[in-house]
Design a protein around this motif. Structure first.
Motif, PDB file in Angstrom:
ATOM      1  N   GLN A  49      19.585 -12.306  -1.727  1.00 32.69           N
ATOM      2  CA  GLN A  49      18.676 -11.312  -2.313  1.00 32.69           C
ATOM      3  C   GLN A  49      18.659 -11.512  -3.827  1.00 32.69           C
ATOM      4  O   GLN A  49      19.701 -11.689  -4.454  1.00 32.69           O
ATOM      5  N   VAL A  50      17.467 -11.484  -4.430  1.00 31.10           N
ATOM      6  CA  VAL A  50      17.307 -11.677  -5.873  1.00 31.10           C
ATOM      7  C   VAL A  50      16.591 -10.465  -6.454  1.00 31.10           C
ATOM      8  O   VAL A  50      15.640  -9.954  -5.870  1.00 31.10           O
ATOM      9  N   THR A  51      17.060  -9.994  -7.598  1.00 32.59           N
ATOM     10  CA  THR A  51      16.431  -8.891  -8.320  1.00 32.59           C
ATOM     11  C   THR A  51      15.844  -9.432  -9.612  1.00 32.59           C
ATOM     12  O   THR A  51      16.502 -10.193 -10.318  1.00 32.59           O
ATOM     13  N   VAL A  52      14.605  -9.036  -9.916  1.00 28.88           N
ATOM     14  CA  VAL A  52      13.970  -9.437 -11.168  1.00 28.88           C
ATOM     15  C   VAL A  52      13.540  -8.190 -11.922  1.00 28.88           C
ATOM     16  O   VAL A  52      13.206  -7.171 -11.311  1.00 28.88           O
ATOM     17  N   ASN A  53      13.577  -8.250 -13.233  1.00 29.61           N
ATOM     18  CA  ASN A  53      13.116  -7.119 -14.042  1.00 29.61           C
ATOM     19  C   ASN A  53      12.538  -7.621 -15.359  1.00 29.61           C
ATOM     20  O   ASN A  53      12.871  -8.700 -15.825  1.00 29.61           O
ATOM     21  N   THR A  54      11.666  -6.773 -15.930  1.00 36.91           N
ATOM     22  CA  THR A  54      11.048  -7.105 -17.209  1.00 36.91           C
ATOM     23  C   THR A  54      10.665  -5.818 -17.928  1.00 36.91           C
ATOM     24  O   THR A  54      10.410  -4.796 -17.295  1.00 36.91           O
ATOM     25  N   VAL A  55      10.651  -5.892 -19.255  1.00 38.74           N
ATOM     26  CA  VAL A  55      10.165  -4.786 -20.079  1.00 38.74           C
ATOM     27  C   VAL A  55       8.793  -5.119 -20.654  1.00 38.74           C
ATOM     28  O   VAL A  55       8.221  -4.335 -21.398  1.00 38.74           O
ATOM     29  N   ALA A  56       8.247  -6.277 -20.286  1.00 32.12           N
ATOM     30  CA  ALA A  56       6.989  -6.751 -20.852  1.00 32.12           C
ATOM     31  C   ALA A  56       5.799  -5.893 -20.459  1.00 32.12           C
ATOM     32  O   ALA A  56       4.796  -5.877 -21.161  1.00 32.12           O
TER      33      ALA A  56
ATOM     34  N   ALA B  63       5.706 -13.041 -12.893  1.00 34.79           N
ATOM     35  CA  ALA B  63       5.256 -11.651 -12.728  1.00 34.79           C
ATOM     36  C   ALA B  63       4.063 -11.436 -13.657  1.00 34.79           C
ATOM     37  O   ALA B  63       4.078 -11.864 -14.813  1.00 34.79           O
ATOM     38  N   THR B  64       3.028 -10.757 -13.117  1.00 35.40           N
ATOM     39  CA  THR B  64       1.827 -10.454 -13.895  1.00 35.40           C
ATOM     40  C   THR B  64       1.688  -8.944 -13.979  1.00 35.40           C
ATOM     41  O   THR B  64       1.601  -8.259 -12.951  1.00 35.40           O
ATOM     42  N   CYS B  65       1.676  -8.415 -15.195  1.00 25.72           N
ATOM     43  CA  CYS B  65       1.589  -6.972 -15.410  1.00 25.72           C
ATOM     44  C   CYS B  65       0.234  -6.441 -14.921  1.00 25.72           C
ATOM     45  O   CYS B  65      -0.801  -7.085 -15.113  1.00 25.72           O
ATOM     46  N   ALA B  66       0.262  -5.253 -14.310  1.00 25.84           N
ATOM     47  CA  ALA B  66      -0.967  -4.637 -13.803  1.00 25.84           C
ATOM     48  C   ALA B  66      -1.884  -4.243 -14.958  1.00 25.84           C
ATOM     49  O   ALA B  66      -3.098  -4.415 -14.872  1.00 25.84           O
TER      50      ALA B  66
ATOM     51  N   GLY C 114      -2.629  -7.657 -17.801  1.00 19.74           N
ATOM     52  CA  GLY C 114      -2.534  -8.978 -17.198  1.00 19.74           C
ATOM     53  C   GLY C 114      -1.542  -9.924 -17.845  1.00 19.74           C
ATOM     54  O   GLY C 114      -1.635 -11.138 -17.686  1.00 19.74           O
ATOM     55  N   ARG C 115      -0.568  -9.384 -18.580  1.00 23.77           N
ATOM     56  CA  ARG C 115       0.419 -10.239 -19.237  1.00 23.77           C
ATOM     57  C   ARG C 115       1.270 -10.957 -18.182  1.00 23.77           C
ATOM     58  O   ARG C 115       1.711 -10.351 -17.216  1.00 23.77           O
TER      59      ARG C 115
END
Length: 173
Positions: free
Chosen positions: A45-52, A101-104, A107-108
């Motif tokens: 299992q992999v967890t990803v996160n971003t503040v972008a 990952a593409t921000c909703a 679109g970043r």
């Protein structure tokens, strides 16, 4: 200007300049996609996160490079992060894969690397042997050290007894 004042002013300016040069490099690293753990075995299992994506932002994740497909990053209560998870397929081959990952909103696009290995790098380590605390039982790991310690204690006890005996007799110490 006094030499001390000039030295302190020069030092303060040098520290400020170094801070200005280093600050943008540090700030840029926080906008990427963090992958945890960064090295896994197939099936993990992999967890990803971003503040972008901003506070409360969501993102669409893509782990198709490793064969896991799409996943969603949802808002989290942890410092405005968007967090998502996916499972690496058991058929994944060893290598380094780009997770996207593409921000909703806006679109970043942010990326992070995932390393797939055939064996886990973190093996559980079980303690072996005795603890080297300086005190302990007579059955230590090295009989030579135990014998040397016993001999040192015997010499100290004999010397102390001899000195106390001389003092009691009044031979003068």
């Amino acid at each position: 200007m006094r030499p001390t004042t000039r030295l302190l002013t020069g030092s303060a300016l040098a520290v400020a300049a170094a801070g200005l040069v280093c600050a943008p490099a540090y700030a840029g690293d926080t906008d990427g996609l963090e992958v945890f753990p960064s090295s896994v075995v197939p099936g993990a299992q992999v967890t990803v996160n971003t503040v972008a994506c901003g506070d409360g932002g969501t993102a669409a994740g893509d782990a198709s490079a490793v064969g896991a497909g799409a996943f969603t990053l949802a808002p989290s209560t942890h410092e405005g992060d968007a967090i998502g998870q996916f499972r690496v397929p058991p058929s994944a081959q060893p290598g380094t894969y780009e997770i996207v990952a593409t921000c909703a909103k806006g679109g970043r696009r942010v990326t992070g690397d995932l390393v797939v290995a055939l064996t886990s790098q973190r093996q559980p380590v079980h303690p072996r042997g005795s603890v080297k605390t300086g005190v302990g039982g007579a059955l230590g790991p090295d009989p030579v050290q135990t014998a040397a310690g016993v001999a040192a204690l015997a010499v100290a006890a004999a010397g102390g007894t001899w000195l106390l005996h001389r003092r009691a007799r009044g031979d003068g110490i």
